[in-house]
Write a protein that holds these residues in place. Sequence first.
Motif, PDB file in Angstrom:
ATOM      1  N   GLY A 112       0.843  -1.176   0.000  1.00 53.38           N
ATOM      2  CA  GLY A 112       0.000   0.000   0.000  1.00 53.38           C
ATOM      3  C   GLY A 112       0.883   1.233   0.000  1.00 53.38           C
ATOM      4  O   GLY A 112       1.908   1.285  -0.683  1.00 53.38           O
ATOM      5  N   ARG A 113       0.502   2.197   0.798  1.00 50.24           N
ATOM      6  CA  ARG A 113       1.303   3.421   0.888  1.00 50.24           C
ATOM      7  C   ARG A 113       2.684   3.105   1.450  1.00 50.24           C
ATOM      8  O   ARG A 113       2.824   2.465   2.490  1.00 50.24           O
ATOM      9  CB  ARG A 113       0.571   4.416   1.810  1.00 50.24           C
ATOM     10  CG  ARG A 113       1.263   5.758   1.951  1.00 50.24           C
ATOM     11  CD  ARG A 113       0.485   6.651   2.901  1.00 50.24           C
ATOM     12  NE  ARG A 113       0.369   6.017   4.221  1.00 50.24           N
ATOM     13  CZ  ARG A 113      -0.369   6.516   5.219  1.00 50.24           C
ATOM     14  NH1 ARG A 113      -1.086   7.617   5.026  1.00 50.24           N
ATOM     15  NH2 ARG A 113      -0.417   5.899   6.387  1.00 50.24           N
ATOM     16  N   VAL A 114       3.693   3.532   0.724  1.00 48.11           N
ATOM     17  CA  VAL A 114       5.070   3.278   1.158  1.00 48.11           C
ATOM     18  C   VAL A 114       5.951   4.390   0.614  1.00 48.11           C
ATOM     19  O   VAL A 114       5.648   4.990  -0.426  1.00 48.11           O
ATOM     20  CB  VAL A 114       5.561   1.891   0.663  1.00 48.11           C
ATOM     21  CG1 VAL A 114       5.725   1.879  -0.852  1.00 48.11           C
ATOM     22  CG2 VAL A 114       6.846   1.469   1.343  1.00 48.11           C
ATOM     23  N   GLY A 115       7.023   4.692   1.313  1.00 42.85           N
ATOM     24  CA  GLY A 115       7.926   5.752   0.882  1.00 42.85           C
ATOM     25  C   GLY A 115       8.975   5.252  -0.079  1.00 42.85           C
ATOM     26  O   GLY A 115       9.114   4.043  -0.320  1.00 42.85           O
ATOM     27  N   PRO A 116       9.749   6.161  -0.655  1.00 43.24           N
ATOM     28  CA  PRO A 116      10.785   5.760  -1.619  1.00 43.24           C
ATOM     29  C   PRO A 116      11.883   4.910  -0.999  1.00 43.24           C
ATOM     30  O   PRO A 116      12.582   4.191  -1.707  1.00 43.24           O
ATOM     31  CB  PRO A 116      11.332   7.098  -2.132  1.00 43.24           C
ATOM     32  CG  PRO A 116      10.935   8.117  -1.105  1.00 43.24           C
ATOM     33  CD  PRO A 116       9.656   7.631  -0.504  1.00 43.24           C
ATOM     34  N   SER A 117      12.011   4.966   0.328  1.00 44.26           N
ATOM     35  CA  SER A 117      12.995   4.118   1.015  1.00 44.26           C
ATOM     36  C   SER A 117      12.272   3.382   2.136  1.00 44.26           C
ATOM     37  O   SER A 117      12.227   3.842   3.280  1.00 44.26           O
ATOM     38  CB  SER A 117      14.135   4.968   1.582  1.00 44.26           C
ATOM     39  OG  SER A 117      15.117   4.130   2.184  1.00 44.26           O
ATOM     40  N   PRO A 118      11.671   2.217   1.818  1.00 45.31           N
ATOM     41  CA  PRO A 118      10.870   1.508   2.822  1.00 45.31           C
ATOM     42  C   PRO A 118      11.686   1.127   4.046  1.00 45.31           C
ATOM     43  O   PRO A 118      12.893   0.855   3.969  1.00 45.31           O
ATOM     44  CB  PRO A 118      10.407   0.258   2.068  1.00 45.31           C
ATOM     45  CG  PRO A 118      10.531   0.606   0.627  1.00 45.31           C
ATOM     46  CD  PRO A 118      11.686   1.535   0.529  1.00 45.31           C
ATOM     47  N   THR A 119      11.002   1.101   5.197  1.00 42.58           N
ATOM     48  CA  THR A 119      11.632   0.674   6.438  1.00 42.58           C
ATOM     49  C   THR A 119      11.817  -0.844   6.428  1.00 42.58           C
ATOM     50  O   THR A 119      11.270  -1.558   5.584  1.00 42.58           O
ATOM     51  CB  THR A 119      10.760   1.051   7.641  1.00 42.58           C
ATOM     52  OG1 THR A 119       9.521   0.328   7.561  1.00 42.58           O
ATOM     53  CG2 THR A 119      10.455   2.556   7.644  1.00 42.58           C
ATOM     54  N   GLY A 130       3.588  14.577   3.812  1.00 43.87           N
ATOM     55  CA  GLY A 130       4.081  14.718   2.451  1.00 43.87           C
ATOM     56  C   GLY A 130       3.320  13.828   1.472  1.00 43.87           C
ATOM     57  O   GLY A 130       2.708  12.834   1.863  1.00 43.87           O
ATOM     58  N   HIS A 131       3.389  14.176   0.190  1.00 47.22           N
ATOM     59  CA  HIS A 131       2.695  13.408  -0.854  1.00 47.22           C
ATOM     60  C   HIS A 131       3.250  11.993  -0.959  1.00 47.22           C
ATOM     61  O   HIS A 131       4.453  11.769  -0.894  1.00 47.22           O
ATOM     62  CB  HIS A 131       2.846  14.112  -2.199  1.00 47.22           C
ATOM     63  CG  HIS A 131       2.305  13.318  -3.354  1.00 47.22           C
ATOM     64  ND1 HIS A 131       0.958  13.207  -3.608  1.00 47.22           N
ATOM     65  CD2 HIS A 131       2.938  12.571  -4.308  1.00 47.22           C
ATOM     66  CE1 HIS A 131       0.776  12.442  -4.677  1.00 47.22           C
ATOM     67  NE2 HIS A 131       1.949  12.046  -5.112  1.00 47.22           N
ATOM     68  N   ALA A 132       2.326  11.034  -1.129  1.00 51.37           N
ATOM     69  CA  ALA A 132       2.707   9.630  -1.308  1.00 51.37           C
ATOM     70  C   ALA A 132       2.223   9.159  -2.667  1.00 51.37           C
ATOM     71  O   ALA A 132       1.117   9.493  -3.091  1.00 51.37           O
ATOM     72  CB  ALA A 132       2.114   8.765  -0.201  1.00 51.37           C
ATOM     73  N   GLU A 133       3.040   8.357  -3.360  1.00 58.28           N
ATOM     74  CA  GLU A 133       2.659   7.838  -4.661  1.00 58.28           C
ATOM     75  C   GLU A 133       1.518   6.834  -4.537  1.00 58.28           C
ATOM     76  O   GLU A 133       1.566   5.932  -3.706  1.00 58.28           O
ATOM     77  CB  GLU A 133       3.855   7.149  -5.351  1.00 58.28           C
ATOM     78  CG  GLU A 133       4.949   8.082  -5.806  1.00 58.28           C
ATOM     79  CD  GLU A 133       4.534   8.941  -6.985  1.00 58.28           C
ATOM     80  OE1 GLU A 133       3.588   8.572  -7.717  1.00 58.28           O
ATOM     81  OE2 GLU A 133       5.160  10.010  -7.174  1.00 58.28           O
TER      82      GLU A 133
END
Length: 381
Positions: free
Chosen positions: A149-156, A377-380
Amino acid sequence: MKIIGVETFLVPPRWLFCRVETDDGLVGWGEPVVEGRAETTRAAVEEVSELLLGEDPRRVEDLWQTMTKAAFYRGGPVLSSAVAGLDQALWDILGKSLGVPVHQLLGGAVRDRVRVYGWVGGDEPGEVGEAAAAQVAAGLTAVKINASGRVGPSPTSREIDEIVRRVATVREAVGDGNDFAVDFHGRIGVAAARRLVPLLEPYRPLFVEEPVLPEYTHRLGDVVAATVTPVACGERLFSRTDFLPALQAGIAVAQPDLSHAGGISEVRRIASLAETFGALLAPHCPLGPLSLAASLQVAFATPNFLIQEQSIGIHYNEGAEVLDYVTDRAPLAFVHGSIERWDAPGLGIEIDESAVRAADRVGHRWRPPVWRHPDGGHAEW
């Protein structure tokens, strides 16, 4: 034969159809749409159609050249999608005028059936596994899932583990005799893709789709080099020139969309270009019946074809379904995970015009969701 009219129809759940009519009564249908920008694309179709009125619809290539090059500013998703739907309609008319299916006009069939896959929804690994198993039980031999689902450009680390668990769950659910693909939707960065995609290799996905955004096509080669899993992309590429750097980067699967990438005419050329790089064709198609029919016509006649996306029963179709707008559902039936080739003229399906006109009176204003990260912040999507 001359074109005397072009109409557009905004049909739920999120599609746009076009109807091209000739002076001898032949009608061709197409599906020009940018999901979430259907009204904008509708305006583009109306503008471009001025170039078609009074012209012979059977001069498909000449009209394609005119539609794509008769303006100083060219290309982009909206214009390419407008041209794509009109191009589908022109091929539909040409096939009907000659009494043959479009694939016959593309050189004839190279296969008797086209393998298809379906989308799987669900947020948790267990839900995704159950949905994947249900698709297999319904007769498909391949499915596709979102990596996350929603995830950042550098996943944890936790997010990476969740992605791997989703993939492992789906492999267990579909078994070793079926396939699944993993779509990243461009949600992660290049470095993250190089770290994450190799972790999926033990589960043998058919391909990983759009691991990075199309803006980073120049970095795709780094992702390809990091994994033995086939890398796919192309739903947001709209021409041969857009695909060239991706193919040079080593993608294994090209995914042009018949409703975005210039229609049958341009996707056929993209397929030929991909073949010179040893890449396979798997057209993107989470859309309606006309886009699917056009995709299948190309697939029937394309040697380097792999598999076809389709959205019958997709989780985000609300208010209408793919088969609601056709008079005969039989041609699009699944047979052992495939759709059998048919020989009806043109695109080979009959549109229920009364249903389309009724749907257009309702219309739609479908928009993709706007996602935010926890920090705002915006998420893809």
